[in-house]
Scaffold this active site. Sequence first.
Site, PDB file in Angstrom:
ATOM      1  N   CYS A  73       0.803  -1.220   0.000  1.00  0.00           N
ATOM      2  CA  CYS A  73       0.000   0.000   0.000  1.00  0.00           C
ATOM      3  C   CYS A  73       0.836   1.269   0.000  1.00  0.00           C
ATOM      4  CB  CYS A  73      -0.943   0.031   1.207  1.00  0.00           C
ATOM      5  SG  CYS A  73      -1.667  -1.576   1.600  1.00  0.00           S
ATOM      6  N   CYS A 107       1.551   3.689  -3.097  1.00  0.00           N
ATOM      7  CA  CYS A 107       0.596   4.699  -3.578  1.00  0.00           C
ATOM      8  C   CYS A 107       0.194   5.668  -2.481  1.00  0.00           C
ATOM      9  CB  CYS A 107      -0.662   4.032  -4.111  1.00  0.00           C
ATOM     10  SG  CYS A 107      -0.401   3.240  -5.691  1.00  0.00           S
ATOM     11  N   HIS A 108       0.025   5.151  -1.252  1.00  0.00           N
ATOM     12  CA  HIS A 108      -0.527   5.999  -0.189  1.00  0.00           C
ATOM     13  C   HIS A 108       0.558   6.642   0.667  1.00  0.00           C
ATOM     14  CE1 HIS A 108      -4.589   4.698  -1.121  1.00  0.00           C
ATOM     15  NE2 HIS A 108      -4.086   3.489  -1.289  1.00  0.00           N
ATOM     16  N   MET A 155      -7.880   3.216  -7.637  1.00  0.00           N
ATOM     17  CA  MET A 155      -7.476   2.210  -6.637  1.00  0.00           C
ATOM     18  C   MET A 155      -7.755   0.820  -7.229  1.00  0.00           C
ATOM     19  SD  MET A 155      -6.868   1.341  -3.295  1.00  0.00           S
ATOM     20  CE  MET A 155      -7.171  -0.153  -2.366  1.00  0.00           C
ATOM     21  N   HIS A 184       7.372  12.560 -11.572  1.00  0.00           N
ATOM     22  CA  HIS A 184       7.131  11.116 -11.651  1.00  0.00           C
ATOM     23  C   HIS A 184       8.007  10.502 -12.740  1.00  0.00           C
ATOM     24  CE1 HIS A 184       4.774   7.627 -10.496  1.00  0.00           C
ATOM     25  NE2 HIS A 184       4.657   7.333 -11.785  1.00  0.00           N
ATOM     26  N   HIS A 224       1.319  11.390 -17.922  1.00  0.00           N
ATOM     27  CA  HIS A 224       2.012  10.132 -17.586  1.00  0.00           C
ATOM     28  C   HIS A 224       2.690   9.632 -18.857  1.00  0.00           C
ATOM     29  CE1 HIS A 224       2.830   6.055 -16.233  1.00  0.00           C
ATOM     30  NE2 HIS A 224       2.560   6.447 -15.008  1.00  0.00           N
TER      31      HIS A 224
END
Length: 561
Positions: A49, A52-53, A103, A339, A381
């Site tokens: 997790c 991403c979080h 998600m 990114h 992206h």
Amino acid sequence: MKKTVVGMLAMTAMAAAMGSAFAQEAAKAAPTLTAEEKEQAKKIYFERCAGCHGVLRKGATGKNLEPHWTKKDKDGNVTEGGTTKLGQQRLEKIIGYGTDGGMVNFDDILTKEEIALMAKYIQNTPDTPPEYSFKDTMDSWKVIVPVKDRPTKQMNNFNLKNMFSVTLRDTGEVALIDGDTKEIRSIVKTGYAVHISRMSKSGRYVYVIGRDGRLSLIDLWMEKPAVVAEVKIGFDARSVDTSKFKGFDDKYAIAGSYWPPQYVIMEGDTLKPLKVVSTRGMTVDGEYHPEPRVASIVASEIKPEWVVNIKETGQILLVDYSDINNLKTTTIGSAKFLHDGGWDASKRYFLVAANASNKIAAVDTKTGKLAALVDVAKIPHPGRGANFVHPQYGPVWATGHLGADVVTLISTPSDDKKFAKYKDKNWKVVQEIKHVPGNLFVKTHPKSKNLWADSPQNPDKDLAESVAVWDMADLSKPKAVLNVAKDSGLPPTKAVKRAVHPEYSADGKEVWISLWGGKTDQSAIVVYDDATLKVKKVITDPKMITPTGKFNVYNTQHDIY
Ligand code: DHE
């Protein structure tokens, strides 16, 4: 005086006691976990997790998961700032089935019990994530085949230039697939949830980084290519590259860590750690950030430098590796949330998406300065982007978008006199080509006439299973949409098989697309003829589980895209 200090201490103690009483009160409302359950949940959180979080649960690509809104209050207060607090049932649903916001569903990865456990865990106060020192990195370092025992020449008869290193995302492996014969030559165990592969300057070594921070070095010269060295560079990682400046071929490797926020410089052929550098510091807005993750890293060919992009701070570092002991770094402020990105056609400018800022930052690696900050549509992206000569606007670099239905073309500078007339367009968005949201990667090749873009994150199943192709000579022509899932001939499944990451063969004649099914579905790589857009081959095998990124040796070695 003494009394006052005592009094102050007493007050502080009282405040602390009151604070802890409040904390206990609040904690009461959070589901309790046994020590064993907590350990299990912590492990899953940091492995699955945190990417991403965020390890501190403050949110990044994924949402903030701090208890102030994951946990419903005792008194029934269920909103904060208009946001509905989540609570056990809702959290279990989100973890199990995912959301339209991106998600992913975990019902095929975690058991029901694990999902319930994770829902409980994230309603509790976040654990302090562990640090990871130079010593920890050193202790994890293993040389499986010492340099002296490795072959001195290529011992197999594979065409290494056209070999593909393919991420098997959920098995923690890469498949080395022969681009000429389409045979799987070797399946190599690498880091958990392996992420990307990069090639050494010589093309002999493949560096594979996993989300668990494990970096594996594969020697392609061995009769059966295998891992020859390994090191764990952090708990959570995404990026790796090697030294590509003349005279430094295969000498160093660098890997970036999300947690702890740092990068590690290593020997290129053994992965022996040489230096760890923290990236904690100030954002471009002048605020301290405790968790600025290392996103993309790329090696320059014109200087002994790596471009290291620090996500949350928006700082782009040019790390000069000519003297590791006296490391010189140029820090270039750009925009927050850096990114992924790639070179322009001249390989002088590196273009990187500041994704949640909706900008592309371009660095001039020759002058060591920011060349431009370009406003673009929502959540760019690019992967590494795509370079081609636009019929009306000259050289452009393309990025897709997760959050918008376009592919953006940005004009890039060129020293070639024939492109001088486009100079006033440089660093401007010259065209937005209509695509669909949910795009992750775009790709072309200098020998191709086509631009390819996927859309694996689109909520529509058909679109997530398809790719779009444009004729770069005439972008007004309707795009071709290829349904890769149908073209694969695999039996249809209810679950989405995402068509992801177009990658060219070394000669630029084939495009490989991963068909990324669930862990128990049959996945495949569908190979298209770039000229005819017809299927040439479907590579499928029971061992081909969750293929995603594919890295052609020659194209990756030379940054061709
Ligand atoms: Fe990636 C590149 C981070 C999810 C496939 N990914 C990158 C890079 C970063 C990154 C920083 C650039 C590396 C570089 O160039 O040095 N990726 C992240 C995340 O933080 C994120 C959003 C969440 C996570 O949990 O990791 C994430 N990425 C994914 C996926 O789910 C993808 C689609 C499938 C998979 O295998 O995990 C995925 N990411 C890729 C690929 C690249 C990549 C294929 C390299 C693209 C290229 O052509 O170079």
